[in-house]
Design an enzyme around this catalytic site. Structure first.
Site, short mmCIF file in Angstrom:
data_model
loop_
_atom_site.label_atom_id
_atom_site.label_comp_id
_atom_site.label_asym_id
_atom_site.label_seq_id
_atom_site.Cartn_x
_atom_site.Cartn_y
_atom_site.Cartn_z
N ASN A 48 21.41 68.25 42.15
CA ASN A 48 21.23 69.49 42.97
C ASN A 48 20.15 70.03 43.37
O ASN A 48 19.23 70.63 44.11
CB ASN A 48 21.16 70.57 42.17
CG ASN A 48 22.65 70.93 41.01
OD1 ASN A 48 23.64 69.91 41.15
ND2 ASN A 48 22.73 71.17 39.60
N HIS A 139 29.76 80.75 35.95
CA HIS A 139 29.02 79.81 35.41
C HIS A 139 28.98 80.77 34.26
O HIS A 139 29.04 81.63 33.91
CB HIS A 139 27.98 80.11 35.98
CG HIS A 139 26.91 78.34 35.44
ND1 HIS A 139 25.83 78.74 34.71
CD2 HIS A 139 27.66 77.17 35.84
CE1 HIS A 139 25.86 77.18 34.00
NE2 HIS A 139 26.28 76.62 34.97
N GLU A 183 28.58 84.36 41.53
CA GLU A 183 27.54 84.05 42.20
C GLU A 183 27.94 84.13 43.35
O GLU A 183 29.05 84.69 44.18
CB GLU A 183 27.97 82.40 41.13
CG GLU A 183 27.67 81.68 40.19
CD GLU A 183 28.87 80.72 39.48
OE1 GLU A 183 28.14 79.55 40.75
OE2 GLU A 183 29.15 80.81 39.01
N SER A 187 29.30 76.86 41.79
CA SER A 187 28.40 74.98 41.36
C SER A 187 29.37 73.88 41.83
O SER A 187 28.53 73.03 41.36
CB SER A 187 27.56 75.35 40.24
OG SER A 187 28.56 76.58 39.31
N ASP A 212 23.80 85.74 41.07
CA ASP A 212 23.49 84.79 41.20
C ASP A 212 23.31 83.71 42.12
O ASP A 212 24.03 82.93 42.38
CB ASP A 212 24.10 83.60 39.69
CG ASP A 212 23.47 82.43 39.31
OD1 ASP A 212 22.39 82.02 39.68
OD2 ASP A 212 23.86 82.57 38.28
N HIS A 215 23.09 78.30 43.69
CA HIS A 215 23.36 77.05 44.71
C HIS A 215 22.94 77.55 45.78
O HIS A 215 23.04 76.32 46.68
CB HIS A 215 24.40 76.53 44.23
CG HIS A 215 24.46 76.50 43.26
ND1 HIS A 215 23.97 74.67 42.88
CD2 HIS A 215 25.37 76.29 41.64
CE1 HIS A 215 24.23 74.75 41.43
NE2 HIS A 215 25.25 75.55 40.69
N LYS A 240 17.70 73.56 41.03
CA LYS A 240 18.19 73.38 42.16
C LYS A 240 17.17 72.90 43.71
O LYS A 240 16.04 71.88 43.59
CB LYS A 240 18.79 73.92 42.82
CG LYS A 240 19.80 74.12 40.65
CD LYS A 240 21.46 74.52 40.29
CE LYS A 240 21.53 74.99 38.97
NZ LYS A 240 21.21 74.08 37.98
C1 LIG Z 1 25.29 79.69 38.62
C2 LIG Z 1 24.90 78.63 37.80
N1 LIG Z 1 23.67 79.00 37.39
C3 LIG Z 1 22.45 79.08 36.46
C4 LIG Z 1 22.34 77.23 36.12
C5 LIG Z 1 21.15 77.32 35.60
O1 LIG Z 1 20.42 77.49 35.49
P1 LIG Z 1 19.15 76.36 35.16
O2 LIG Z 1 19.63 75.01 35.61
O3 LIG Z 1 18.20 76.81 35.47
O4 LIG Z 1 19.46 76.29 33.36
C6 LIG Z 1 23.95 76.75 36.65
C7 LIG Z 1 23.00 75.28 36.69
O5 LIG Z 1 23.82 74.56 36.04
C8 LIG Z 1 24.64 76.76 37.68
O6 LIG Z 1 25.18 76.15 39.09
#
Ligand SMILES: Cc1ncc(COP(=O)(O)O)c(C=O)c1O
Length: 396
Positions: A48, A139, A183, A187, A212, A215, A240
């Site tokens: 990512n 997510h 989101e 993702s 969120d 991405h 990411k």
């Molecule tokens: C939409 C989303 N939120 C949160 C996360 C978690 O982030 P982190 O990898 O910083 O714990 C991810 C990653 O996998 C994600 O895809």
């Protein structure tokens, strides 16, 4: 060991039977484009690190400098003695990027969603169980946060603002606090939520919109700002496109103060260490000027989507740097991923429960470290493999 051990083993065996058991693969990486596994080098299509900042010299330099000047660790949680003055400068940059009054740095994106949502939905603070409307493909960390708050989510169909509107209408007379949770870029699908439309619904129904932007931050939106301008509260991660680790919440002054008082993941966890803060700080400085890299990644993804479709593959509704090839069964996804590996490309099979049953896929993520020749070679390989014979499944 007690009888739990054999039960765990049974559970693992059942996963294995369904081709859903996961294994860790030891990997080494010395640059953003490739990785080495068992002595073989692969083109890495599973990271990512969209802007390829992970290996950028400016990040490494500031990591070293801040480790040297400020120590390898922060020593305590931020409410004890870990609130190093380094945080203020970074939070200021994040708040400006996200165009919100304030920002708060927390340990990781998972921890942010798990504990920030738990705090925001706390019925003791807001006086009632909130009504939380959530995209059904959000997510896992967002589901975790809702579960931790013992909130029953009201799930709307993926990206479907009309369905969300219907559900909001059904609850129009309910005066409990309302939240909408989505989101910006999903993702596992690389598709985009209709944020402006959702924000309009949030406004009309007096709901708080939480987005969120994991991405999108760094790689999409004007100056890499992400796609969360219309959100009331933005959660995102530095792990990411920003190339390192850690996460943030961008919000009002009141929400930030509330989280400092109520967010367990913030209160009871050691503050991020200075070297990590150095990487974040350097990435935030570089990222606004990386327009060329953003355009390059967008072109690569489009080249891949067009080429994959021409070869009979289903890339869902992707419009971003994340492009899935929907394979259907776990077996089909694993089979495609294995064929790509044999040809020197590392792209991971994503299976339930990460994605819904019947939509197992291989997920491709393109970065500034890839070039058009990588895409063309990848398409050549895909051209020589029979596309999974699923009907167009989509992702909802
Ligand atoms: C939409 C989303 N939120 C949160 C996360 C978690 O982030 P982190 O990898 O910083 O714990 C991810 C990653 O996998 C994600 O895809």
């Amino acid at each position: 060991m007690g009888q739990s051990e054999s039960r765990y083993q049974d559970f693992l065996d059942a996963l294995g039977k369904d081709r859903l058991r996961r294994h860790l693969t030891d990997a080494a990486a010395k640059d953003a484009r490739t990785l080495q596994i068992d002595g073989r080098t692969y083109v890495n299509l599973a990271s990512n690190d969209y802007l390829a900042l992970r290996f950028h010299e400016a990040l490494a330099a500031r990591v070293g400098e801040w480790a040297h000047c400020f120590g390898a660790g922060s020593g305590a949680s931020r409410l004890v003695t870990g609130n190093l003055d380094l945080f203020a400068g970074i939070e200021h940059k994040v708040a400006a990027l996200k165009q919100k009054p304030k920002a708060l740095i927390v340990a990781s994106g998972f921890q942010a969603n798990a504990s920030v949502l738990q705090a925001l939905f706390d019925r003791r603070a807001i006086g009632a169980e909130p009504l939380v409307f959530a995209d059904r493909l959000n997510h896992a960390s967002m589901h975790f946060g809702c579960q931790a708050a013992a909130v029953r989510q009201i799930r709307y169909r993926h990206l479907d603002a009309a369905h969300l509107s219907e559900l909001l209408e059904q609850h129009a007379a309910d005066d409990r606090p309302k939240f909408i949770l989505t989101e910006s870029v999903f993702s596992m699908d690389g598709d985009e939520a209709p944020i402006a439309e959702i924000a309009g619904l949030a406004h009309a129904h007096d709901a708080t919109l939480i987005v969120d932007d994991a991405h999108a931050t760094g790689i999409l939106g004007e100056g890499g700002r992400g796609l969360s301008d219309c959100a009331d509260i933005v959660v995102g991660t530095f792990s990411k496109a920003l190339g390192s680790f850690g996460a943030y919440v961008a919000c009002s002054t009141t929400v930030r103060d509330y989280l400092v008082n109520r967010c367990s993941g913030f209160i009871y966890s050691t503050a991020l260490p200075p070297p990590v803060l150095g990487a974040i700080d350097a990435a935030l400085d570089l990222m606004p000027g990386m327009e060329q890299e953003r355009a390059h990644v967008a072109r690569l993804a489009e080249r891949f989507r067009v080429g994959a479709a021409a070869r009979g593959y289903d890339t869902g509704a992707s419009t971003t740097q994340i492009v899935p090839i929907i394979a259907g069964s776990a077996d089909a996804a694993l089979g495609l991923s294995a064929k790509l590996r044999a040809a020197g490309f590392w792209a991971t099979a994503i299976r339930p429960p990460t994605v819904p049953q019947g939509t197992a896929r291989v997920r491709f993520a393109f970065t500034a470290a890839h070039d058009a020749a990588d895409i063309d070679r990848l398409l050549d390989v895909l051209g020589g493999v029979a596309a999974p014979t699923t009907a167009k499944i989509g992702s909802a």
